[in-house]
Motif scaffolding. Structure first.
Motif, PDB file in Angstrom:
ATOM      1  N   GLY A  81       0.537  -1.385  -0.214  1.00 18.25           N
ATOM      2  CA  GLY A  81      -0.011   0.088  -0.106  1.00 18.25           C
ATOM      3  C   GLY A  81       0.841   1.629  -0.563  1.00 18.25           C
ATOM      4  O   GLY A  81      -0.022   2.436  -0.434  1.00 18.25           O
ATOM      5  N   GLY A  82       2.014   1.432   0.551  1.00 20.19           N
ATOM      6  CA  GLY A  82       3.248   2.073   0.304  1.00 20.19           C
ATOM      7  C   GLY A  82       3.506   2.323  -1.184  1.00 20.19           C
ATOM      8  O   GLY A  82       4.634   3.984  -0.788  1.00 20.19           O
ATOM      9  N   TYR A  83       3.475   1.890  -1.858  1.00 23.47           N
ATOM     10  CA  TYR A  83       4.414   1.953  -3.161  1.00 23.47           C
ATOM     11  C   TYR A  83       3.733   2.478  -3.810  1.00 23.47           C
ATOM     12  O   TYR A  83       4.631   3.656  -4.694  1.00 23.47           O
ATOM     13  CB  TYR A  83       5.255  -0.120  -3.396  1.00 23.47           C
ATOM     14  N   ARG A  84       2.382   2.287  -4.227  1.00 24.39           N
ATOM     15  CA  ARG A  84       1.392   3.172  -5.197  1.00 24.39           C
ATOM     16  C   ARG A  84       2.577   3.454  -6.670  1.00 24.39           C
ATOM     17  O   ARG A  84       2.587   2.483  -7.350  1.00 24.39           O
ATOM     18  CB  ARG A  84       0.905   4.476  -4.446  1.00 24.39           C
ATOM     19  N   GLU A  85       2.982   4.488  -6.272  1.00 27.67           N
ATOM     20  CA  GLU A  85       3.096   4.739  -8.143  1.00 27.67           C
ATOM     21  C   GLU A  85       4.278   4.133  -8.161  1.00 27.67           C
ATOM     22  O   GLU A  85       4.825   4.050 -10.166  1.00 27.67           O
ATOM     23  CB  GLU A  85       3.225   6.584  -8.147  1.00 27.67           C
ATOM     24  N   LEU A  86       5.379   3.872  -7.199  1.00 24.85           N
ATOM     25  CA  LEU A  86       6.318   3.242  -7.417  1.00 24.85           C
ATOM     26  C   LEU A  86       6.144   1.911  -7.978  1.00 24.85           C
ATOM     27  O   LEU A  86       7.221   1.432  -8.939  1.00 24.85           O
ATOM     28  CB  LEU A  86       7.464   3.106  -6.126  1.00 24.85           C
ATOM     29  N   ILE A  87       5.397   1.398  -8.368  1.00 23.16           N
ATOM     30  CA  ILE A  87       4.970   0.270  -8.841  1.00 23.16           C
ATOM     31  C   ILE A  87       4.631   0.101 -10.041  1.00 23.16           C
ATOM     32  O   ILE A  87       5.266  -0.232 -11.127  1.00 23.16           O
ATOM     33  CB  ILE A  87       3.998   0.150  -8.262  1.00 23.16           C
ATOM     34  N   THR A  88       4.516   1.430 -11.143  1.00 19.75           N
ATOM     35  CA  THR A  88       4.357   1.527 -11.999  1.00 19.75           C
ATOM     36  C   THR A  88       5.887   2.066 -12.800  1.00 19.75           C
ATOM     37  O   THR A  88       6.279   1.843 -13.638  1.00 19.75           O
ATOM     38  CB  THR A  88       3.850   2.445 -12.460  1.00 19.75           C
ATOM     39  N   LYS A  89       6.692   2.456 -12.280  1.00 21.77           N
ATOM     40  CA  LYS A  89       7.929   3.789 -12.007  1.00 21.77           C
ATOM     41  C   LYS A  89       9.056   2.246 -12.176  1.00 21.77           C
ATOM     42  O   LYS A  89       9.362   2.575 -12.964  1.00 21.77           O
ATOM     43  CB  LYS A  89       8.226   4.880 -11.799  1.00 21.77           C
ATOM     44  N   LYS A  90       8.955   1.898 -11.450  1.00 20.69           N
ATOM     45  CA  LYS A  90      10.104   0.477 -10.874  1.00 20.69           C
ATOM     46  C   LYS A  90       9.921  -1.059 -11.555  1.00 20.69           C
ATOM     47  O   LYS A  90      10.651  -1.434 -11.273  1.00 20.69           O
ATOM     48  CB  LYS A  90      10.618   0.704  -9.849  1.00 20.69           C
ATOM     49  N   ILE A  91       9.042  -1.245 -11.024  1.00 23.29           N
ATOM     50  CA  ILE A  91       8.763  -2.442 -12.013  1.00 23.29           C
ATOM     51  C   ILE A  91       7.623  -3.226 -12.892  1.00 23.29           C
ATOM     52  O   ILE A  91       7.137  -2.428 -13.439  1.00 23.29           O
ATOM     53  CB  ILE A  91       7.455  -3.445 -10.205  1.00 23.29           C
ATOM     54  N   SER A  92       8.662  -3.633 -13.711  1.00 20.68           N
ATOM     55  CA  SER A  92       8.169  -4.580 -15.289  1.00 20.68           C
ATOM     56  C   SER A  92       6.611  -4.819 -15.100  1.00 20.68           C
ATOM     57  O   SER A  92       5.870  -5.507 -13.832  1.00 20.68           O
ATOM     58  CB  SER A  92       8.904  -5.549 -15.319  1.00 20.68           C
ATOM     59  N   PRO A  93       5.765  -5.197 -16.565  1.00 19.61           N
ATOM     60  CA  PRO A  93       3.939  -5.948 -15.891  1.00 19.61           C
ATOM     61  C   PRO A  93       4.062  -6.917 -15.378  1.00 19.61           C
ATOM     62  O   PRO A  93       3.605  -7.892 -14.361  1.00 19.61           O
ATOM     63  CB  PRO A  93       4.029  -5.496 -17.839  1.00 19.61           C
ATOM     64  N   PRO A  94       5.100  -8.409 -15.975  1.00 18.74           N
ATOM     65  CA  PRO A  94       4.863  -9.400 -15.384  1.00 18.74           C
ATOM     66  C   PRO A  94       5.242  -9.395 -14.115  1.00 18.74           C
ATOM     67  O   PRO A  94       4.626 -10.542 -13.147  1.00 18.74           O
ATOM     68  CB  PRO A  94       6.134  -9.857 -16.415  1.00 18.74           C
ATOM     69  N   TRP A 144      -6.182  -3.067  -1.268  1.00 16.30           N
ATOM     70  CA  TRP A 144      -7.345  -1.828  -2.069  1.00 16.30           C
ATOM     71  C   TRP A 144      -6.469  -0.381  -3.074  1.00 16.30           C
ATOM     72  O   TRP A 144      -6.597   0.003  -3.564  1.00 16.30           O
ATOM     73  CB  TRP A 144      -8.401  -1.053  -1.411  1.00 16.30           C
ATOM     74  N   VAL A 145      -5.625   0.323  -1.934  1.00 15.21           N
ATOM     75  CA  VAL A 145      -4.712   1.640  -2.328  1.00 15.21           C
ATOM     76  C   VAL A 145      -3.757   1.072  -3.624  1.00 15.21           C
ATOM     77  O   VAL A 145      -3.585   1.914  -4.343  1.00 15.21           O
ATOM     78  CB  VAL A 145      -4.631   2.388  -0.859  1.00 15.21           C
ATOM     79  N   ALA A 146      -3.545  -0.096  -3.794  1.00 12.66           N
ATOM     80  CA  ALA A 146      -2.644  -0.225  -4.641  1.00 12.66           C
ATOM     81  C   ALA A 146      -2.778  -1.123  -6.156  1.00 12.66           C
ATOM     82  O   ALA A 146      -2.105  -1.380  -6.607  1.00 12.66           O
ATOM     83  CB  ALA A 146      -2.012  -1.615  -3.618  1.00 12.66           C
ATOM     84  N   LEU A 147      -4.335  -1.598  -5.884  1.00 10.86           N
ATOM     85  CA  LEU A 147      -4.733  -1.919  -7.423  1.00 10.86           C
ATOM     86  C   LEU A 147      -4.971  -1.186  -8.310  1.00 10.86           C
ATOM     87  O   LEU A 147      -4.375  -1.552  -9.400  1.00 10.86           O
ATOM     88  CB  LEU A 147      -6.078  -2.605  -6.839  1.00 10.86           C
ATOM     89  N   PRO A 148      -4.743   0.333  -7.883  1.00  9.90           N
ATOM     90  CA  PRO A 148      -4.590   0.790  -9.073  1.00  9.90           C
ATOM     91  C   PRO A 148      -3.659   1.020  -9.936  1.00  9.90           C
ATOM     92  O   PRO A 148      -3.410   1.306 -11.527  1.00  9.90           O
ATOM     93  CB  PRO A 148      -4.651   2.345  -8.635  1.00  9.90           C
TER      94      PRO A 148
END
Length: 453
Positions: A33-46, A68-72
């Motif tokens: 829940g704390g990563y949020r935008e970092l998920i899309t910036k730093k982690i590949s889709p697979p 829930w907050v990480a789902l988007p």
């Protein structure tokens, strides 16, 4: 270093590399829940797919709100076609019941949840909205917090989900007028089901609305057990030419003319014993319902019809001439005459739950000419006029259409059931019998499957 040495070195290091990846995934998921935008910036889709699956698997451990907050940012839900509030029941804000100031720890409203689906789940086809008061602490939540009600904004949001085909609302209140809006304006809707519609319009308006939907939803089910406060409705599109409109009602309801003409009806009397002065009233209510609805019925089920109500099979046939399915549950009906007047009856079930005061005479029941399926469970089963019954079976004047027969009886007359089974076997019918004797009580089950003689 030779090539073989190099390959062996890779093999020896692989478990360590896998362990490092697992450790990284575990660290991210525990704090997802704390990563949020970092998920899309730093982690590949697979890798996001792996994180999504692991987070959903460990949702209760790490907390539903974190997921829930990480789902988007995890993307997987963008292709999701089915979503249910049951996966995130603890995130919802609940209000305390009257006289209690408590509020739940959840901080998401139903409107916020639905807006999220509009924004991030564009391919949503099936939506389940269930009572969020049912996490692991279900009893505490149920007694301390109010049931959730869909506000007008919530139903407006439902209408923005253009691809919805299936909507189920379970133990969450919705006003009938708002339910009407969803049914009328959701163009792709194939099924909508809810058991807690608050009645906020007049009965004749309910009937008028349901009647207008007959061309859109060929299958309609109505549950009026809790009427007049609330009702349940299931509307479903079908490919069948014949419409199906079925209702469940009680003798306590003042139903008037609430539903369109019915094809199936389940009537429940009170489970409790009848009190003095109550018998006549209940009998009249039952007969009034049959008089009003019986003309179009193809199927009828009666539950808790007590002997004191003095209801006979003649009363049923008088008002329900076209019955093809008839079931009695924990009920006692008089059958003094053979039920040959049920000229269209194909399925008959009688589950009396072993009340010794109720005697079932098979010679009367088996006389219906078109019976295909019979299931009878009762303490006191008699053949009636045994010789006449067995002769009619041998001469094939009755039971000629039967494909399924199940009879279970207790008591001193089970030997007659053995004789019935023997007669059927003599005609080449495959019959299975099961006998058990406990505490001096004899039981026999006769079972015949898929026969025609």
């Amino acid at each position: 270093m030779s090539r073989n040495d190099s390959d062996n070195d890779v093999v020896r290091r692989s478990p360590s590399l896998l362990s490092l990846q697992d450790s990284a995934i575990n660290t991210i998921v525990k704090n997802i829940g704390g990563y949020r935008e970092l998920i899309t910036k730093k982690i590949s889709p697979p890798m996001r797919k792996i994180l999504f699956d692991e987070a959903m698997r460990r949702k209760e451990e790490i907390g539903a709100y974190q997921v829930w907050v990480a789902l988007p940012y995890l993307d997987q839900h963008r292709t999701t076609e089915r979503f249910t509030t049951e996966d995130f029941s603890t995130i919802f804000h609940l209000k305390g019941k009257r006289g209690k100031n408590m509020i739940s720890e959840g901080c998401v409203s139903m409107e916020e949840f639905l807006q999220y689906l509009i924004d991030f789940v564009p391919n949503l086809r099936q939506l389940i909205i269930a009572d969020p008061r049912t996490p692991s602490t279900w009893l505490v939540h149920r007694f301390n917090f109010k049931k959730v009600q869909l506000a007008p904004l919530a139903t407006d949001l439902l209408l923005k989900m253009k691809n919805l085909t299936h909507v189920t609302i379970t133990d969450v209140y919705i006003q009938f007028s708002r339910f009407v809006s969803v049914c009328r304006e959701s163009q792709n809707l194939q099924l909508i089901k809810t058991n807690t519609i608050l009645v906020d319009i007049e009965p004749n308006s309910i009937k008028q609305f349901l009647t207008t939907l007959e061309s859109k939803f060929g299958h309609q089910e109505y549950d009026a057990v809790k009427y007049p406060r609330r009702i349940g409705v299931i509307l479903k599109k079908t490919d069948f030419d014949e419409p199906c409109r079925q209702a469940k009602v009680t003798l306590l309801n003042n139903l008037h003319d609430l539903f369109p003409s019915l094809t199936k009806l389940h009537i429940l009397a009170q489970k409790e014993l009848l009190v003095v002065g109550d018998t006549h009233s209940k009998r009249n209510r039952l007969l009034n319902i049959l008089r009003r609805e019986g003309g179009t019925l193809k199927a009828l089920c009666l539950t808790y019809i007590w002997p004191e109500m003095n209801i006979t099979f003649n009363h049923i046939s008088e008002h329900c001439n076209d019955l093809e399915f008839f079931e009695l549950i924990k009920s006692s009906l008089r059958h003094d005459d053979p039920i040959t007047y049920f000229g269209k009856l194909k399925t008959f079930k009688w589950n009396e739950t072993f009340n010794w005061e109720c005697t079932i005479r098979l010679d009367k029941i088996m006389s219906a000419p078109l019976l295909e399926k019979i299931a009878i469970f009762n303490c006191n089963i008699k053949l009636g006029n045994k010789e006449s019954l067995l002769n009619r079976i041998r001469n094939r004047t009755i039971l000629t259409q039967v494909t399924n027969l199940w009879i279970m009886g207790l008591g001193p007359d089970v030997e007659d059931l053995h004789e019935l089974a023997s007669t059927l076997r003599s005609l080449g019918v495959q019959v299975n019998t099961y006998q058990n004797q406990t505490h001096g009580i004899m039981a026999i089950i006769i079972q015949m499957i898929y026969f025609n003689f």
